[in-house]
Design a protein around this motif. Structure first.
Motif, PDB file in Angstrom:
ATOM      1  N   THR A 133       0.834  -1.201   0.000  1.00 17.07           N
ATOM      2  CA  THR A 133       0.000   0.000   0.000  1.00 17.07           C
ATOM      3  C   THR A 133       0.874   1.259   0.000  1.00 17.07           C
ATOM      4  O   THR A 133       0.561   2.241  -0.688  1.00 17.07           O
ATOM      5  CB  THR A 133      -0.942  -0.005   1.222  1.00 17.07           C
ATOM      6  OG1 THR A 133      -1.836  -1.121   1.100  1.00 17.07           O
ATOM      7  CG2 THR A 133      -1.761   1.272   1.302  1.00 17.07           C
ATOM      8  N   THR A 134       1.985   1.205   0.722  1.00 13.78           N
ATOM      9  CA  THR A 134       2.895   2.351   0.747  1.00 13.78           C
ATOM     10  C   THR A 134       3.387   2.672  -0.662  1.00 13.78           C
ATOM     11  O   THR A 134       3.410   3.839  -1.071  1.00 13.78           O
ATOM     12  CB  THR A 134       4.089   2.058   1.683  1.00 13.78           C
ATOM     13  OG1 THR A 134       3.581   1.765   2.988  1.00 13.78           O
ATOM     14  CG2 THR A 134       5.043   3.233   1.753  1.00 13.78           C
ATOM     15  N   ARG A 155       0.576   4.282  -2.628  1.00 14.02           N
ATOM     16  CA  ARG A 155       0.317   5.652  -2.180  1.00 14.02           C
ATOM     17  C   ARG A 155       1.403   6.608  -2.669  1.00 14.02           C
ATOM     18  O   ARG A 155       1.130   7.782  -2.940  1.00 14.02           O
ATOM     19  CB  ARG A 155       0.166   5.699  -0.656  1.00 14.02           C
ATOM     20  CG  ARG A 155      -1.128   5.005  -0.168  1.00 14.02           C
ATOM     21  CD  ARG A 155      -1.218   4.958   1.352  1.00 14.02           C
ATOM     22  NE  ARG A 155      -1.130   6.277   1.959  1.00 14.02           N
ATOM     23  CZ  ARG A 155      -2.139   7.145   2.065  1.00 14.02           C
ATOM     24  NH1 ARG A 155      -3.335   6.809   1.612  1.00 14.02           N
ATOM     25  NH2 ARG A 155      -1.959   8.313   2.623  1.00 14.02           N
ATOM     26  N   ALA A 187       0.545   7.212  -6.305  1.00 15.36           N
ATOM     27  CA  ALA A 187      -0.627   8.089  -6.411  1.00 15.36           C
ATOM     28  C   ALA A 187      -0.312   9.522  -5.996  1.00 15.36           C
ATOM     29  O   ALA A 187      -0.987  10.456  -6.421  1.00 15.36           O
ATOM     30  CB  ALA A 187      -1.761   7.542  -5.540  1.00 15.36           C
ATOM     31  N   GLY A 188       0.688   9.706  -5.149  1.00 14.09           N
ATOM     32  CA  GLY A 188       1.018  11.055  -4.677  1.00 14.09           C
ATOM     33  C   GLY A 188       0.475  11.372  -3.296  1.00 14.09           C
ATOM     34  O   GLY A 188       0.477  12.532  -2.878  1.00 14.09           O
ATOM     35  N   PHE A 189       0.026  10.348  -2.556  1.00 14.74           N
ATOM     36  CA  PHE A 189      -0.466  10.570  -1.186  1.00 14.74           C
ATOM     37  C   PHE A 189       0.658  10.548  -0.159  1.00 14.74           C
ATOM     38  O   PHE A 189       0.440  10.839   1.009  1.00 14.74           O
ATOM     39  CB  PHE A 189      -1.511   9.519  -0.803  1.00 14.74           C
ATOM     40  CG  PHE A 189      -2.745   9.559  -1.657  1.00 14.74           C
ATOM     41  CD1 PHE A 189      -3.464  10.742  -1.809  1.00 14.74           C
ATOM     42  CD2 PHE A 189      -3.189   8.419  -2.311  1.00 14.74           C
ATOM     43  CE1 PHE A 189      -4.597  10.780  -2.601  1.00 14.74           C
ATOM     44  CE2 PHE A 189      -4.327   8.454  -3.111  1.00 14.74           C
ATOM     45  CZ  PHE A 189      -5.025   9.637  -3.251  1.00 14.74           C
ATOM     46  N   GLU A 190       1.848  10.109  -0.554  1.00 14.71           N
ATOM     47  CA  GLU A 190       3.000  10.089   0.350  1.00 14.71           C
ATOM     48  C   GLU A 190       4.189  10.727  -0.356  1.00 14.71           C
ATOM     49  O   GLU A 190       4.282  10.700  -1.587  1.00 14.71           O
ATOM     50  CB  GLU A 190       3.400   8.649   0.726  1.00 14.71           C
ATOM     51  CG  GLU A 190       2.323   7.824   1.385  1.00 14.71           C
ATOM     52  CD  GLU A 190       2.116   8.156   2.855  1.00 14.71           C
ATOM     53  OE1 GLU A 190       2.847   9.024   3.392  1.00 14.71           O
ATOM     54  OE2 GLU A 190       1.208   7.556   3.458  1.00 14.71           O
ATOM     55  N   PRO A 204       1.432  16.818  -6.329  1.00 23.04           N
ATOM     56  CA  PRO A 204       0.171  16.400  -5.698  1.00 23.04           C
ATOM     57  C   PRO A 204      -0.645  15.447  -6.587  1.00 23.04           C
ATOM     58  O   PRO A 204      -0.509  15.476  -7.810  1.00 23.04           O
ATOM     59  CB  PRO A 204      -0.583  17.719  -5.472  1.00 23.04           C
ATOM     60  CG  PRO A 204       0.172  18.766  -6.197  1.00 23.04           C
ATOM     61  CD  PRO A 204       1.531  18.262  -6.538  1.00 23.04           C
ATOM     62  N   PRO A 205      -1.488  14.611  -5.960  1.00 19.11           N
ATOM     63  CA  PRO A 205      -2.238  13.571  -6.696  1.00 19.11           C
ATOM     64  C   PRO A 205      -3.016  14.132  -7.886  1.00 19.11           C
ATOM     65  O   PRO A 205      -3.028  13.519  -8.961  1.00 19.11           O
ATOM     66  CB  PRO A 205      -3.199  13.018  -5.639  1.00 19.11           C
ATOM     67  CG  PRO A 205      -2.597  13.349  -4.327  1.00 19.11           C
ATOM     68  CD  PRO A 205      -1.766  14.579  -4.508  1.00 19.11           C
ATOM     69  N   GLU A 206      -3.674  15.288  -7.710  1.00 18.84           N
ATOM     70  CA  GLU A 206      -4.555  15.802  -8.778  1.00 18.84           C
ATOM     71  C   GLU A 206      -3.779  16.238 -10.021  1.00 18.84           C
ATOM     72  O   GLU A 206      -4.369  16.462 -11.069  1.00 18.84           O
ATOM     73  CB  GLU A 206      -5.456  16.922  -8.242  1.00 18.84           C
ATOM     74  CG  GLU A 206      -4.752  18.128  -7.679  1.00 18.84           C
ATOM     75  CD  GLU A 206      -4.347  17.966  -6.203  1.00 18.84           C
ATOM     76  OE1 GLU A 206      -4.397  16.821  -5.692  1.00 18.84           O
ATOM     77  OE2 GLU A 206      -3.955  18.982  -5.594  1.00 18.84           O
ATOM     78  N   CYS A 236     -13.209   5.667 -10.725  1.00 23.57           N
ATOM     79  CA  CYS A 236     -11.802   5.807 -11.098  1.00 23.57           C
ATOM     80  C   CYS A 236     -11.660   5.910 -12.626  1.00 23.57           C
ATOM     81  O   CYS A 236     -10.974   6.794 -13.139  1.00 23.57           O
ATOM     82  CB  CYS A 236     -11.036   4.606 -10.555  1.00 23.57           C
ATOM     83  SG  CYS A 236      -9.377   4.437 -11.178  1.00 23.57           S
TER      84      CYS A 236
END
Ligand SMILES: Nc1ncnc2c1ncn2[C@@H]1O[C@H](COP(=O)(O)OP(=O)(O)OP(=O)(O)O)[C@@H](O)[C@H]1O
Ligand SMILES: [Mg+2]
Length: 350
Positions: free
Chosen positions: A43-44, A47, A50-53, A75-77, A151
């Protein structure tokens, strides 16, 4: 569309090295499965993609663009990457159509385009008639499809899926696996699919990346992963593999002759005479044919097509499991086990 490349990617949480120097190249349009035991960092890694970490070490590229390096992350977006979570993460007060359309509106798409994309995504996942329902009025499998449609409606070039089928029963899981392959073919995006179920990984993916304790162990096509594991961890994790210490006697015509527990065997791999190495064998590679290693039967479990016999090698602590198709031996019986096929693990990797 975009492939993804990680160079020495690392992530720490306090004292935990969640990811350790991961080098990984995913092809544009590939279906990659990330496989490994709980807590290994799957998961790490998703993430981070995806840009969450934000990584602590290394670099991450999507296509030609650098999207993260130590201490910095786009950033994710701004990445055109979509993620589907195990928990679905649907908004309960919104209809199916609004769940799918929300992010499209936020992105500023005009109303007609939003409607078209919602309709297309619902058709793709087979939920054409359910646009007005609320999540509470859907089955688990239908909720999972809505999460996927949400998605896909964003038309991401990379789709990240974190154990998307873990909450479904075995029957529905199999049906959805076939669907996932179809979605992948139809939209042509790069898929990264996290699972700790090896048969799911093998059934779905072009290649499987096996992780253990934050490190990448091997990345290979399913058949290669099964036939030629690169490390002891992969050998044991995939296909009920067992590992035996052997001494190499010699090599002839690409076949290695080795010895273990008083028996000789012909196996696959690369080795020089005199080397002490580890051999990966599977239940189907072993036979009770009256030759080979001396062992004592410790258990026999009837499983329909075959009986799984466990036997302890007399001169060692090793317990081997094998498939017996005839009448199985009694518990406690002395037997001899021969090795019909095996793979010598490459030297020098733990
Ligand atoms: N936000 C966090 N804070 C502290 N530790 C974390 C955090 N997220 C993950 N970890 C730790 O990092 C390691 C990797 O976690 P990760 O969630 O990536 O594992 P996983 O392979 O997805 O496991 P699972 O199959 O159980 O979902 C674990 O030891 C976990 O406890
Ligand atoms: Mg996880």
């Amino acid at each position: 569309m975009a492939g993804m490349t990680a160079f020495g990617l690392g992530k720490r949480f306090g004292e935990t090295d969640a990811l350790r120097a991961v080098d990984l190249a995913i092809e544009n349009g590939e279906f990659l499965a990330l496989l490994g035991p709980s807590g290994c960092g799957k998961t790490t890694l998703l993430r981070l993609i995806a840009g969450f970490e934000v990584p602590d070490a290394g670099e991450l590229h999507l296509g030609d663009a650098v999207v993260a390096r130590a201490g910095w992350a786009l950033p994710p977006e701004e990445r055109n990457v979509g993620m589907v979570f195990q928990s679905y993460a649907l908004w309960p007060h919104m209809s199916v159509a609004d769940n799918i359309g929300f992010a499209l509106k936020v992105r500023g798409l005009e109303a007609g385009e939003c409607r078209r994309r919602i309709e297309d995504a619902l058709q793709l996942v087979g939920l054409g008639g359910l646009a007005k329902r609320k999540p509470a009025e859907l089955s688990g499998g239908q909720k999972q499809r809505v999460a996927l449609a949400r998605c896909l409606a964003m038309q991401p070039s990379v789709v990240l899926l974190d154990e998307p089928l873990a909450n479904l029963d075995a029957h529905l899981r199999e049906a959805m696996q076939i669907e996932f392959r179809r979605f992948h073919r139809e939209i042509g995006a790069t898929f990264v699919y996290v699972t700790h179920d090896q048969s799911e990984a093998m059934a779905l993916a072009d290649r499987v990346a096996v992780m253990d304790r934050g490190a990448l162990q091997q990345i290979a096509a399913p058949r290669e992963l099964y036939a030629e594991p690169a490390t002891e961890m992969v050998a044991r994790f995939v296909g009920r593999g067992m590992v035996l210490p052997v001494t190499v006697i010699g090599q002839e015509d690409g076949i290695v002759v080795a010895e273990a527990f008083g028996a000789q065997m012909r196996v696959r791999g690369q080795a020089a005479a005199g080397e002490e190495r580890l051999l990966c064998v599977r239940p189907a590679d072993l036979a009770l044919d009256g030759t080979g290693m001396e062992a004592r039967v410790t258990a026999a479990a009837f499983q329909g097509a075959a009986t799984i016999v466990s036997a302890q090698i007399d001169q060692g602590e090793h317990v081997l499991r094998l498939e017996c198709h005839g009448l199985p031996p009694e518990e406690g019986a002395a037997v001899r086990i021969s090795v019909r096929d095996g793979w010598l693990l490459p030297a020098g990797r733990a």
